[in-house]
Design a protein around this motif. Structure first.
Motif: not given
Length: 347
Positions: A118-120, A131-135, A238-241
């Motif tokens: 589950n990476p950024v 800069v991407i993250s899955y949600a 990273m801190a946010h997610v």
């Protein structure tokens, strides 16, 4: 057994890869359109290159049940060449067409290669900086460039410095930067979670004309400044997610200095960075085949109608949704050698 043949041709590389449902790569040849020093690659010239080279990277069709296409984002003329070939093969072979978002192809290839859970994601290439993250069933963009993509900036700076485009402008900047000793002050523009490179690019252009600094020092300063900006917004995401993983994908992602700077940040956060080499970071057909294979299994088993197999130059990463199974599949990655010498060469 599910086999998918993936076609990639969104920029200056043309590639065809074959991948099965377990992530085994059976072929992944690639050809690159290279221009003289000081020149960029024009869409029409690049498309002509792809027309002449796409047959060189063709692979046997036996056993394949689908063809996947890099739908976008990318250069329209180049994407169109691949779309025509894929539509033709689909009719000749009677197999479904699977459209793939180029950016997600990069991400899913990175996840399977490095086994990131589950990476950024820092996606940095010639046409994209995100800069991407899955949600919530889609990849969300937490930050991006508000003007030029980092790869495009490096390409233009390399032109100003008259560096070679072989094997790539960014690679040659990276090598020159290793000889740099003095840090030149350059614009550092981070705006919330977004970055801007236009001011830096203009400043470097002016510095090149003044000829007061060595090429090595300019390259060193450019890398340190740009990469520091990227690390900053990645750490904030990273801190946010609340994750302890970073995955770097895209052509610029194979830059060793970028991976080192990201590693230093991750060590301070007890986190892990997943970086890849040029085999997987740089555009390739296998990443389109693998994403297509997942889509075929979990989302569109019948492919799409022929008239929908079109291109989208501005196909955003966060516009692809409702594919939760697709984005949560993690399997082991294998490379099966079948005499494909092109795969291991820098093309």
């Amino acid at each position: 057994m599910v086999f998918v043949m993936g076609f990639e041709g969104s920029a200056n590389k043309i590639s065809v890869g074959i991948v099965d449902e377990k992530g085994v790569i059976y072929a992944n040849p690639r050809r690159t359109f290279i221009t003289p020093p000081g020149e960029g690659f024009k869409p029409n010239e690049t498309a002509e290159h792809h027309k002449g080279k796409i047959l060189e990277v063709q692979t046997p069709k036996e056993g394949h049940i689908g063809v996947s296409i890099s739908k976008g984002p990318g250069m329209g003329a180049c994407l169109q060449v691949v779309a025509i070939v894929v539509r033709t093969l689909s009719q000749l072979w009677k197999v479904p067409i699977i459209p793939v978002n180029h950016c997600i192809g990069h991400i899913e290839m990175g996840r399977i290669v490095k086994k990131a859970k589950n990476p950024v994601v820092l996606y940095v290439s010639g046409g994209n900086t995100q800069v991407i993250s899955y949600a919530d069933k889609r990849y969300r963009i937490f930050g991006e460039t508000i003007d030029n993509a980092v790869g495009n900036v490096l390409d233009r700076i390399a032109r100003d410095l008259k560096l070679s485009n072989d094997p790539s402008p960014g690679y040659n900047i990276e090598q020159m930067a290793k000889q740099g000793k003095s840090m030149i002050s350059l614009p550092y523009s981070v705006k919330g979670m977004d970055v801007s490179f236009a001011g830096l690019q203009s400043a470097v252009k002016k510095i090149c004309k003044e000829q007061k600094h060595s090429v090595a020092d300019i390259c060193y300063s450019v890398q340190e400044t740009i990469f520091a900006m990227l690390v900053e917004i990645t750490e904030r995401a990273m801190a946010h997610v609340d994750t302890n993983e970073v995955l770097i994908v895209g052509g610029v992602g194979c830059n060793v200095r970028l991976q080192e700077m990201m590693q230093n940040m991750c060590e301070n956060r007890n986190a892990q960075v997943f970086g890849m080499d040029d085999r997987y970071c740089i555009d390739n057909g296998a990443m389109i085949a693998w994403a297509g294979c997942l889509l075929f299994q979990y989302s569109i088993p019948n492919g799409i109608p022929l008239h929908e197999a079109t291109i989208t130059q501005r196909y955003r990463t966060d516009s692809v949704h409702k594919l939760s199974k697709f984005f949560n599949v993690i399997v082991f990655f294998h490379l099966k050698s079948i005499g494909n010498k092109h795969y291991h060469k820098k093309k």
